[in-house]
Design a protein around this motif. Structure first.
Motif, PDB file in Angstrom:
ATOM      1  N   ARG A  79       2.834 -19.348 -11.554  1.00  0.00           N
ATOM      2  CA  ARG A  79       1.932 -19.966 -12.806  1.00  0.00           C
ATOM      3  C   ARG A  79       0.430 -19.476 -12.399  1.00  0.00           C
ATOM      4  O   ARG A  79       0.070 -19.526 -11.297  1.00  0.00           O
ATOM      5  CB  ARG A  79       2.125 -21.349 -12.869  1.00  0.00           C
ATOM      6  CG  ARG A  79       3.259 -22.028 -13.110  1.00  0.00           C
ATOM      7  CD  ARG A  79       4.024 -21.698 -14.541  1.00  0.00           C
ATOM      8  NE  ARG A  79       3.130 -22.256 -15.497  1.00  0.00           N
ATOM      9  CZ  ARG A  79       3.376 -23.484 -15.989  1.00  0.00           C
ATOM     10  NH1 ARG A  79       4.347 -23.992 -15.670  1.00  0.00           N
ATOM     11  NH2 ARG A  79       2.645 -23.849 -16.940  1.00  0.00           N
ATOM     12  N   ALA A  80      -0.141 -19.102 -13.490  1.00  0.00           N
ATOM     13  CA  ALA A  80      -1.772 -18.715 -13.275  1.00  0.00           C
ATOM     14  C   ALA A  80      -2.420 -20.101 -13.081  1.00  0.00           C
ATOM     15  O   ALA A  80      -1.939 -21.287 -13.509  1.00  0.00           O
ATOM     16  CB  ALA A  80      -1.967 -18.225 -14.529  1.00  0.00           C
ATOM     17  N   VAL A  81      -3.544 -20.134 -12.618  1.00  0.00           N
ATOM     18  CA  VAL A  81      -4.070 -21.237 -12.377  1.00  0.00           C
ATOM     19  C   VAL A  81      -4.456 -22.291 -13.694  1.00  0.00           C
ATOM     20  O   VAL A  81      -4.609 -23.220 -13.600  1.00  0.00           O
ATOM     21  CB  VAL A  81      -5.516 -20.924 -11.511  1.00  0.00           C
ATOM     22  CG1 VAL A  81      -6.566 -22.233 -11.555  1.00  0.00           C
ATOM     23  CG2 VAL A  81      -5.105 -20.547 -10.147  1.00  0.00           C
ATOM     24  N   ILE A 100       3.422 -18.268   2.270  1.00  0.00           N
ATOM     25  CA  ILE A 100       3.316 -19.480   1.007  1.00  0.00           C
ATOM     26  C   ILE A 100       2.734 -20.596   1.790  1.00  0.00           C
ATOM     27  O   ILE A 100       3.195 -21.296   2.754  1.00  0.00           O
ATOM     28  CB  ILE A 100       4.596 -19.732   0.464  1.00  0.00           C
ATOM     29  CG1 ILE A 100       5.247 -18.597  -0.393  1.00  0.00           C
ATOM     30  CG2 ILE A 100       4.353 -20.881  -0.745  1.00  0.00           C
ATOM     31  CD1 ILE A 100       6.282 -18.724  -1.213  1.00  0.00           C
ATOM     32  N   LEU A 101       1.554 -21.238   1.142  1.00  0.00           N
ATOM     33  CA  LEU A 101       0.902 -22.484   1.760  1.00  0.00           C
ATOM     34  C   LEU A 101       1.429 -23.462   0.495  1.00  0.00           C
ATOM     35  O   LEU A 101       1.644 -23.413  -0.588  1.00  0.00           O
ATOM     36  CB  LEU A 101      -0.614 -22.534   1.349  1.00  0.00           C
ATOM     37  CG  LEU A 101      -1.477 -23.610   1.471  1.00  0.00           C
ATOM     38  CD1 LEU A 101      -1.228 -24.160   3.123  1.00  0.00           C
ATOM     39  CD2 LEU A 101      -2.794 -23.315   1.192  1.00  0.00           C
ATOM     40  N   PRO A 143      -1.390 -16.806  -7.189  1.00  0.00           N
ATOM     41  CA  PRO A 143      -0.532 -17.686  -8.304  1.00  0.00           C
ATOM     42  C   PRO A 143      -0.295 -18.911  -7.756  1.00  0.00           C
ATOM     43  O   PRO A 143      -0.089 -18.882  -6.556  1.00  0.00           O
ATOM     44  CB  PRO A 143       0.802 -16.682  -8.730  1.00  0.00           C
ATOM     45  CG  PRO A 143       0.747 -15.902  -7.349  1.00  0.00           C
ATOM     46  CD  PRO A 143      -0.406 -15.780  -6.669  1.00  0.00           C
ATOM     47  N   LEU A 144       0.490 -19.891  -8.454  1.00  0.00           N
ATOM     48  CA  LEU A 144       0.419 -21.188  -8.058  1.00  0.00           C
ATOM     49  C   LEU A 144       2.164 -21.323  -8.422  1.00  0.00           C
ATOM     50  O   LEU A 144       2.566 -20.862  -9.188  1.00  0.00           O
ATOM     51  CB  LEU A 144      -0.176 -22.309  -8.902  1.00  0.00           C
ATOM     52  CG  LEU A 144      -1.618 -22.344  -8.707  1.00  0.00           C
ATOM     53  CD1 LEU A 144      -2.223 -23.553  -9.539  1.00  0.00           C
ATOM     54  CD2 LEU A 144      -1.886 -22.515  -7.066  1.00  0.00           C
ATOM     55  N   ALA A 191       0.585 -15.424  -0.418  1.00  0.00           N
ATOM     56  CA  ALA A 191       1.413 -14.463  -1.575  1.00  0.00           C
ATOM     57  C   ALA A 191       1.181 -15.475  -2.664  1.00  0.00           C
ATOM     58  O   ALA A 191       1.122 -14.981  -3.657  1.00  0.00           O
ATOM     59  CB  ALA A 191       2.592 -14.339  -1.070  1.00  0.00           C
ATOM     60  N   ALA A 192       1.134 -16.740  -2.197  1.00  0.00           N
ATOM     61  CA  ALA A 192       1.028 -17.982  -3.468  1.00  0.00           C
ATOM     62  C   ALA A 192       0.576 -19.392  -2.754  1.00  0.00           C
ATOM     63  O   ALA A 192       0.840 -19.525  -1.321  1.00  0.00           O
ATOM     64  CB  ALA A 192       2.363 -18.080  -4.031  1.00  0.00           C
TER      65      ALA A 192
END
Length: 233
Positions: free
Chosen positions: A216-218, A13-14, A99-100, A68-69
């Motif tokens: 969450r979607a972009v 994850i970033l 995903p966010l 991954a997100a």
């Protein structure tokens, strides 16, 4: 017969932090920090974030396709800072269909202070003698928010602080005198003060949300600006 490999794929994850003064990015694997970069300087989000990200990905030898997100500090916070952070996260996530994960900045402040027997209030100065705040309590090893996020006048603090409460957040130092004016009996302050949101705390909370499926979607992700609401969030 070929033996099956049941080793789980690592979750990278970033994280992106631009809600206030600090510009920060980090990479974590399964919720544990691998590498981070941060600058605690004014007005550099737009000039430094892309370079910091490039250096970070080179440090950990990962490609954006390995993620991954992407998680980000969602505010409340600076209008300009949040807009830059969200634009960057969406620009990276959209072409890769990532995903966010949105994490409240108040949650990060409360979490990074560490486990305590006292209830915790995380706050950010909303100006006009008001604060954005959240109330939290540690139960066993998990931090729980009690009620909604709030926008409240400082003079109404006694109604919220009914027992000794640890006060944390980016603006705690500058607001300490005003807080003591209204809630001297209940307000408790940590020492030393933490002066910026920590990447590891954002990462830990983001991984918890990832495991819980809170993605969450972009197109759905929107920051919480300082004056985006009145009353309760």
């Amino acid at each position: 017969m070929k033996k099956m490999n049941d080793k789980k794929k690592p979750v990278f994850i970033l994280t992106i932090e631009t809600s206030g003064l600090t510009s920060g990015v980090s990479i974590g694997q399964d919720g544990e920090l691998l590498a981070e970069r941060a600058l605690n300087l004014k007005n550099i989000h737009s000039r430094k974030m892309a370079l910091m990200l490039k250096q970070l990905m080179e440090d950990v030898k990962l490609d954006y396709r390995d993620l991954a997100a992407i998680a980000l500090s969602a505010g409340p916070g600076s209008f300009t800072g949040l807009r830059i952070g969200y634009s960057l996260a969406k620009g990276l996530a959209h072409p890769l269909c990532l995903p966010l994960i949105e994490v409240s900045t108040l949650d990060v402040w409360a979490y990074q202070q560490g486990k305590t027997d006292l209830p915790v209030m995380a706050l950010i100065d909303a100006h006009r003698n008001e604060i954005f705040c959240g109330l939290y309590r540690w139960k066993q090893n998990t931090l729980h928010r009690e009620g909604d996020y709030r926008l409240v006048p400082l003079k109404d603090l006694p109604a919220l602080l009914r027992e000794p409460t640890l006060i944390v957040g980016a603006d705690t130092v500058q607001l300490k005198e005003k807080i003591m004016k209204f809630s001297a009996e209940a307000a408790r302050f940590p020492f030393p003060f933490l002066t910026q949101p920590e990447n590891w705390a954002l990462l830990h909370l983001a991984f918890q949300k990832y495991q819980a499926g809170e993605l969450r979607a972009v197109s759905e992700a929107e920051p919480r600006y300082m004056r985006a609401f009145k009353g309760v969030m």
